[in-house]
Design a protein around this motif. Sequence first.
Motif, PDB file in Angstrom:
ATOM      1  N   THR A 169       0.803  -1.224   0.000  1.00  8.34           N
ATOM      2  CA  THR A 169       0.000   0.000   0.000  1.00  8.34           C
ATOM      3  C   THR A 169       0.837   1.276   0.000  1.00  8.34           C
ATOM      4  O   THR A 169       0.308   2.345  -0.286  1.00  8.34           O
ATOM      5  CB  THR A 169      -0.943   0.038   1.218  1.00  8.34           C
ATOM      6  N   GLY A 170       2.108   1.190   0.386  1.00  4.79           N
ATOM      7  CA  GLY A 170       2.945   2.380   0.459  1.00  4.79           C
ATOM      8  C   GLY A 170       2.721   3.225   1.700  1.00  4.79           C
ATOM      9  O   GLY A 170       3.269   4.328   1.801  1.00  4.79           O
ATOM     10  N   ALA A 199      12.650   1.806   4.223  1.00  5.66           N
ATOM     11  CA  ALA A 199      12.677   3.000   5.076  1.00  5.66           C
ATOM     12  C   ALA A 199      13.243   4.221   4.368  1.00  5.66           C
ATOM     13  O   ALA A 199      12.737   5.347   4.524  1.00  5.66           O
ATOM     14  CB  ALA A 199      13.490   2.717   6.337  1.00  5.66           C
ATOM     15  N   ASP A 200      14.300   4.041   3.582  1.00  3.76           N
ATOM     16  CA  ASP A 200      14.948   5.175   2.915  1.00  3.76           C
ATOM     17  C   ASP A 200      14.089   5.778   1.814  1.00  3.76           C
ATOM     18  O   ASP A 200      14.405   6.863   1.305  1.00  3.76           O
ATOM     19  CB  ASP A 200      16.283   4.732   2.300  1.00  3.76           C
ATOM     20  N   LEU A 201      13.017   5.106   1.441  1.00  6.26           N
ATOM     21  CA  LEU A 201      12.162   5.551   0.341  1.00  6.26           C
ATOM     22  C   LEU A 201      10.866   6.123   0.900  1.00  6.26           C
ATOM     23  O   LEU A 201       9.768   5.638   0.635  1.00  6.26           O
ATOM     24  CB  LEU A 201      11.881   4.390  -0.610  1.00  6.26           C
ATOM     25  N   LEU A 286      13.225  11.539  -8.767  1.00  5.15           N
ATOM     26  CA  LEU A 286      12.540  10.919  -9.905  1.00  5.15           C
ATOM     27  C   LEU A 286      11.315  10.125  -9.448  1.00  5.15           C
ATOM     28  O   LEU A 286      10.264  10.147 -10.103  1.00  5.15           O
ATOM     29  CB  LEU A 286      13.498  10.000 -10.660  1.00  5.15           C
ATOM     30  N   LEU A 287      11.435   9.434  -8.326  1.00  3.13           N
ATOM     31  CA  LEU A 287      10.292   8.680  -7.803  1.00  3.13           C
ATOM     32  C   LEU A 287       9.160   9.619  -7.398  1.00  3.13           C
ATOM     33  O   LEU A 287       7.982   9.318  -7.615  1.00  3.13           O
ATOM     34  CB  LEU A 287      10.726   7.824  -6.616  1.00  3.13           C
ATOM     35  N   GLU A 288       9.517  10.754  -6.806  1.00  2.00           N
ATOM     36  CA  GLU A 288       8.500  11.744  -6.447  1.00  2.00           C
ATOM     37  C   GLU A 288       7.773  12.239  -7.691  1.00  2.00           C
ATOM     38  O   GLU A 288       6.539  12.368  -7.701  1.00  2.00           O
ATOM     39  CB  GLU A 288       9.162  12.913  -5.713  1.00  2.00           C
ATOM     40  N   THR A 308       8.029   3.807  -0.373  1.00  2.00           N
ATOM     41  CA  THR A 308       8.286   2.763  -1.380  1.00  2.00           C
ATOM     42  C   THR A 308       8.173   3.343  -2.786  1.00  2.00           C
ATOM     43  O   THR A 308       7.836   4.513  -2.971  1.00  2.00           O
ATOM     44  CB  THR A 308       7.358   1.529  -1.268  1.00  2.00           C
ATOM     45  N   TYR A 309       8.435   2.526  -3.790  1.00  2.00           N
ATOM     46  CA  TYR A 309       8.158   2.904  -5.174  1.00  2.00           C
ATOM     47  C   TYR A 309       7.062   1.993  -5.739  1.00  2.00           C
ATOM     48  O   TYR A 309       7.028   1.664  -6.918  1.00  2.00           O
ATOM     49  CB  TYR A 309       9.417   2.840  -6.043  1.00  2.00           C
ATOM     50  N   LEU A 310       6.136   1.624  -4.851  1.00  2.00           N
ATOM     51  CA  LEU A 310       5.056   0.706  -5.183  1.00  2.00           C
ATOM     52  C   LEU A 310       3.719   1.390  -4.962  1.00  2.00           C
ATOM     53  O   LEU A 310       3.547   2.151  -4.004  1.00  2.00           O
ATOM     54  CB  LEU A 310       5.154  -0.545  -4.306  1.00  2.00           C
TER      55      LEU A 310
END
Length: 377
Positions: A169-170, A199-201, A286-288, A308-310
Amino acid sequence: MLDDIDIPTLSARPGIKWAQADGAIPAWIADMDFPIPDPVRDVIVEAARTDLGYPAWEADPRDNPLVGAYVARTARLYGHTPDPAGVRLFTEVIQALQAILYVATEAGDTVAVHTPSYPPFLETIERMGRRLLPIPMVDGRTFDADRMDVDLRHHRCRILILVNPQNPTGRVFTRSELTTIAELAERHHMIVIADEIHADLTYAPHRFLPFAPFAPDRTVTLTSASKAFNLAGLRCAVADVAAPTVRRALDMLPPLLLGQPGSLGLLGTLAAWEHGDPWLAEVLALLERNRRMLMAALPGRLHEPEGTYLSWLDLRDLGPDPAARIRDEARVLLSPGPQFGPGGEGFARLNFATSRPVMEEILSRLTKFISEQTITN
C-alpha cells in the motif's frame, strides 16, 4: 542519465524483471530500472580486480565493517542507535525472517501480518506450518486497533510481522500507530519482526520511524540496501536482533548453519550506505515525479504512496484479477492483487521506479485500457 533509459535498452537486461516480461512492459517485481550507484560499481570492480579471497573480517565477525555502518547510518538518519552486539548478517530479508520464525515459533503458532502483504512473507508462513492471522488494512490506509487487540488475544499470537513502509500500500506508519502496536505487543507478549527495507524511500512530509525504540525487548529489525539502492542480486541483509530471547536462540545455532552474505554483497552494501546518498537523492526526486504522474493519470484508483516505489491500484471494477487482463490486453505486467493475500482481490501492484519515457508508456497503456473498459461497460 538515470532518467534517459528506454525500453529497448531495458529489454536487453538478463534480470528476472525484464527477462520474464515476454514483450510487455514490466512494472511488477520490486527492482528499480535505474543503474546502480557508481560507488557500488567501483568497489565491486576493484574487488574483482584485486582480491576475492577470504575477507579480513572473517577471523572475527565483530570486526565486520558493515555492522558499524548500519549502526551509524541508523543513528544519523533516524535518531536511533542500535546495539552492535545484536546485529546479525544474512543473505536477504526473507532468509532472516525465516531464521527468526524458526527459532522463535513452532509449527502451528500464529503469525500476524497486516494485509494485503508481501507474497513471500505469506508463503513463508504457510510453508513453515505457521498460521496466518490477517490484520486488515482498512481502506488501504490504517488498521482497526480494537479489532487487532481482540484477534491477537483470541488467536494467542506469538509474532507480528510489521512491514513499514507497508508493501503493497505504500503506507508509512505514524508515531501513534507504532505506539499502539508496541502496546499490543507488550499486552500479548509478542515479538515484532519489523521489515524496514523501504525505510529510505519515504516521501515528505511523511517521516519514517524505526520500530525498535518503541519496544526494544520485543523487536527484531530486518533491513537491506537492496531496495533503496537497487542491489537485490548482491544478497546481503541485516537483522538487528534487539529482543534478548531471540538473540540467545539464534546464538545457539551452529554459526554457519544459516549461511552468510559473500564479500561482494558486504562491500556493495557498505559502499551504498556510506557513499550512495547523492545517488539516492536523485532517485527519490525521480520517484517523487513518477508518483505525481501516477496520481494525475489514475485519479481515484490509488491512495498516494507515502513510501516505497510501489502503488496499490484499485481495479475492482475490472474483475477479481485485473492484472491478467492488463498483461494480455494492455501489455503491462503488474503484480496480481490476489497474491497479496486477503484484501487483494480486484487490486494490482505497480512498480513506478523507472525513467520518464517508460513511465509515460506504462501510464498511456493503462489509461487507454481502463478508458476502453469504462466505455464498454
